[in-house]
Design an enzyme around this catalytic site. Structure first.
Site, PDB file in Angstrom:
ATOM      1  N   GLU A  71       0.802  -1.233   0.000  1.00  0.00           N
ATOM      2  CA  GLU A  71       0.000   0.000   0.000  1.00  0.00           C
ATOM      3  C   GLU A  71       0.838   1.289   0.000  1.00  0.00           C
ATOM      4  OE1 GLU A  71      -4.171  -0.481   1.712  1.00  0.00           O
ATOM      5  OE2 GLU A  71      -2.855  -1.091   3.346  1.00  0.00           O
ATOM      6  N   HIS A  91      -0.670   5.574   7.666  1.00  0.00           N
ATOM      7  CA  HIS A  91      -1.814   4.713   7.333  1.00  0.00           C
ATOM      8  C   HIS A  91      -1.919   3.644   8.402  1.00  0.00           C
ATOM      9  CE1 HIS A  91      -4.610   1.988   5.612  1.00  0.00           C
ATOM     10  NE2 HIS A  91      -3.707   1.034   5.475  1.00  0.00           N
ATOM     11  N   HIS A 122      -4.880   0.787  10.656  1.00  0.00           N
ATOM     12  CA  HIS A 122      -6.190   0.158  10.837  1.00  0.00           C
ATOM     13  C   HIS A 122      -6.611   0.376  12.285  1.00  0.00           C
ATOM     14  CE1 HIS A 122      -4.134  -2.804   7.822  1.00  0.00           C
ATOM     15  NE2 HIS A 122      -4.510  -1.691   7.213  1.00  0.00           N
ATOM     16  N   HIS A 145     -11.666  -0.717   6.254  1.00  0.00           N
ATOM     17  CA  HIS A 145     -10.227  -0.927   6.153  1.00  0.00           C
ATOM     18  C   HIS A 145      -9.458  -0.181   7.249  1.00  0.00           C
ATOM     19  CE1 HIS A 145      -6.461  -0.529   3.309  1.00  0.00           C
ATOM     20  NE2 HIS A 145      -6.135  -0.848   4.545  1.00  0.00           N
TER      21      HIS A 145
HETATM   22 MN    MN Z   1      -4.081  -1.067   5.095  1.00  0.00          MN
END
Ligand code: MN
Length: 245
Positions: free
Chosen positions: A83, A102, A104, A173
């Site tokens: 990603e 980024h 979760h 996500h």
């Molecule tokens: Mn991810």
């Protein structure tokens, strides 16, 4: 390759990027997954990001350099995060963004999948503002993706959804947080998770009506927080790196 390989980044920047990886892991924002990057201090078309690994284990030797096409510079063949295009496309779209997280982070997930909007419940999360966007991957890529941002096109769609906001939720996500420095983006990522936890608590209490910060309160709090950011950063960094810094 889009760019000639620039010289190494400032060692202090790399140290802070390693610290950011460790801090976000310790604070429960990332676990085995998630990542944090920073723009190169002397080459704005280049960013720094660890090789594909758990953030809590990152050292300076694990940091790689990438161009804005999301590909590693030079002859670096180490495995990259799938990603990484989250980072490359946000840096490409937003020249003022210097750092990206980024994750979760778990308490935030419900706000991406329900009608409950993530809003600033207290002054520490004033940067959220009154309109946190939610990225819907189905809008551009249909209903059979694996939810990951695994191409420049997906990264660009996410960057468009983020717009000028500080945080975008990614439905089903996680989320992405941006800032103008490593300490700022770490602060925002930690307090995004904290706000989500507290907002969930508040929504479950009483009649479900919650008083959020007004736009004026949020703006004034953001200005105040900018002046005291380093206090939190120094505490987190010392806890994460100990005597190593
Ligand atoms: Mn991810």
């Amino acid at each position: 390759m889009a760019d000639a390989t620039p010289g190494p980044a400032d060692p202090a920047l790399i140290e802070n990027l390693v610290a950011a990886n460790r801090i976000l892991s310790r604070e429960g924002v990332v676990d085995g997954f998630g990542h944090v990057s920073v723009r190169h201090d002397s080459a704005p078309g280049v960013f720094l990001l660890a090789r594909s690994m758990a953030p809590g284990l990152v050292t300076a030797a694990d940091i790689m350099m990438y161009g804005l096409d999301g590909e590693a510079l030079g002859d670096d063949r180490r495995t990259a995060y799938v990603e990484r295009y989250i980072h490359s496309e946000i840096y490409r779209a937003q020249p003022e963004v210097t750092a990206v997280v980024h994750s979760h982070s778990p308490a935030v997930i419900p706000f991406g999948v329900t009608s409950a909007k993530l809003r600033p419940i207290y002054h520490m999360s004033s940067f959220l503002g009154s309109d946190v966007p939610v990225f819907e991957i189905r809008d551009t890529h249909g209903d059979a993706t694996d939810m990951l941002i695994r191409s420049p096109a997906l990264g660009a769609a996410l960057a468009t959804s983020l717009g000028r906001a500080t945080v975008a939720l990614m439905r089903g996500h996680g989320n992405v947080v941006v800032g103008r420095s490593i300490p700022e983006v770490v602060f925002r990522a930690i307090y995004t998770e904290m706000n989500a936890r507290l907002q969930g608590d508040a929504l479950r209490l009483g009649d479900g009506r919650v008083t959020y910060l007004s736009d004026g309160e949020a703006a004034a709090s953001m200005a105040t927080n900018a002046g005291v950011l380093t206090r939190a950063w120094e505490l987190w960094k010392e806890a994460a790196l100990g005597g190593a810094s």
